[in-house]
Scaffold this active site. Structure first.
Site, PDB file in Angstrom:
ATOM      1  N   LYS A  31       0.855  -1.191   0.000  1.00 25.62           N
ATOM      2  CA  LYS A  31       0.000   0.000   0.000  1.00 25.62           C
ATOM      3  C   LYS A  31       0.890   1.241   0.000  1.00 25.62           C
ATOM      4  O   LYS A  31       2.049   1.208   0.441  1.00 25.62           O
ATOM      5  CB  LYS A  31      -0.928   0.029   1.211  1.00 25.62           C
ATOM      6  CG  LYS A  31      -0.210   0.144   2.575  1.00 25.62           C
ATOM      7  CD  LYS A  31      -0.187   1.562   3.139  1.00 25.62           C
ATOM      8  CE  LYS A  31       0.373   1.635   4.547  1.00 25.62           C
ATOM      9  NZ  LYS A  31       1.708   2.194   4.660  1.00 25.62           N
ATOM     10  N   ASP A  39      -1.658  -0.915  10.488  1.00 30.01           N
ATOM     11  CA  ASP A  39      -2.029  -0.928   9.071  1.00 30.01           C
ATOM     12  C   ASP A  39      -2.666  -2.243   8.625  1.00 30.01           C
ATOM     13  O   ASP A  39      -3.057  -2.380   7.465  1.00 30.01           O
ATOM     14  CB  ASP A  39      -0.783  -0.674   8.200  1.00 30.01           C
ATOM     15  CG  ASP A  39      -0.212   0.721   8.409  1.00 30.01           C
ATOM     16  OD1 ASP A  39      -0.887   1.554   9.045  1.00 30.01           O
ATOM     17  OD2 ASP A  39       0.913   0.974   7.933  1.00 30.01           O
TER      18      ASP A  39
END
Ligand code: C5P
Length: 290
Positions: A8, A135
């Site tokens: 990401k 995350d």
């Protein structure tokens, strides 16, 4: 079971405040990109959990988030008889703000939930993920989200715009707790990035070409002050035609967003010529699985 676990990028990252639990509330857009690690997850009958990774510097025991994911999932159903081998073939640079370790943990939770036939709901997997790393909940969902809280509040958004990304390894890595500790959090009035994100949240979608014009990362001044290569790399990206250039997460991966594929390839060539590991990738668009 073989699965991809994707990297990401943070398209902008604002730190809003330090919380009583020691974490920080952030505001960011997280976006998956088509750069991935391979996970080969197999269940084993002897109740052992084993992580295998040949990349140097990647821990194979409890220090690996995939290992922790397997134990957290197993403990949650109180089944110490369940075992697994998780082989990780890394392509995502470790420790670079690309969420590689979080993605490995997310992929492990999803794969073992199926292999062990547990039927744990996805929202519960996300809650478990938050205990493994800030995350991880995003990595379980994938796609694109506006992210708040310490990383666990996700508003899934649609993303549009034909953007090509250039990722650059500046040759050093950053410790996340160190970076948070160095921040000087100022209460400022809403800048262009925050205002842009408010409109994204209201619309439920983002145009990545527009977003590139306002990306801003609160950690960048901290990292830039210490590592002069950052400014050099950002200048190369911008002078090669990047609409926007910034850093992902707390670093150290830098990126530029390009409207033209050729521009992106030219930037990769220039950066490699200057001795920096660089590659191009594309935003990965998918609606989160339910
Ligand atoms: O959750 P994660 O393992 O990524 O966090 C690593 C460290 O980064 C935390 O222990 C904390 O010091 C810092 N952090 C933070 N606020 C966040 C995420 C991480 O202060 N939202």
């Amino acid at each position: 079971m073989n699965i991809h676990s994707y990297a990401k990028l943070n398209f902008g990252l604002k730190v809003e405040r330090k919380r009583d639990d020691g974490f920080h509330d952030i505001l960011s857009i997280f976006h998956e990109v088509d750069l991935y690690d391979d996970l080969i997850v197999t269940s084993r009958p002897d109740g052992a959990i084993e992580v295998v990774c040949e990349s140097p510097g990647v821990p194979e025991g409890f220090g690996n988030l995939a290992y922790r994911a397997a134990t957290v999932l197993r403990d949650s159903v109180n089944r110490q008889d369940l075992g697994a081998t998780i082989e990780i073939r890394k392509r995502i640079p470790a420790g670079g703000g690309l969420g590689g370790g979080s993605g490995n943990a997310a992929g492990t939770l999803i794969a073992l939930n199926r292999l062990w036939d547990l039927g744990v709901a996805r929202t519960t997997l996300e809650e478990m993920g938050a205990r493994i790393g800030s995350d991880v909940p995003f990595s379980i969902r994938g796609g694109a989200s506006v992210v708040t809280g310490r990383g666990e509040y996700l508003q899934a958004i649609d993303s549009t715009g034909d953007l090509t990304l250039v990722l650059v390894d500046p040759g050093f890595s950053v410790s996340t707790p160190w970076a948070f500790g160095k921040l000087n959090i100022k209460l400022t009035s809403q800048g262009p990035y925050t205002r842009f994100l408010n409109s994204v949240r209201a619309a439920g979608e983002v145009d990545l070409l527009d977003l590139m014009l306002v990306v801003e990362n609160d950690f960048l001044p901290v990292i830039q002050a210490r590592f002069p290569s950052v400014q050099r790399i950002l200048s190369v990206l911008r002078s090669s035609g990047a609409i926007g250039a910034s850093m992902s997460g707390t670093g150290a991966t830098l990126y530029g967003g390009f409207a033209s594929e050729e521009g992106a390839q030219a930037a990769v060539a220039r950066l490699r010529h200057q001795g920096y590991a660089s590659l191009s990738c594309k935003p990965l668009r998918r609606r989160p699985e339910q």
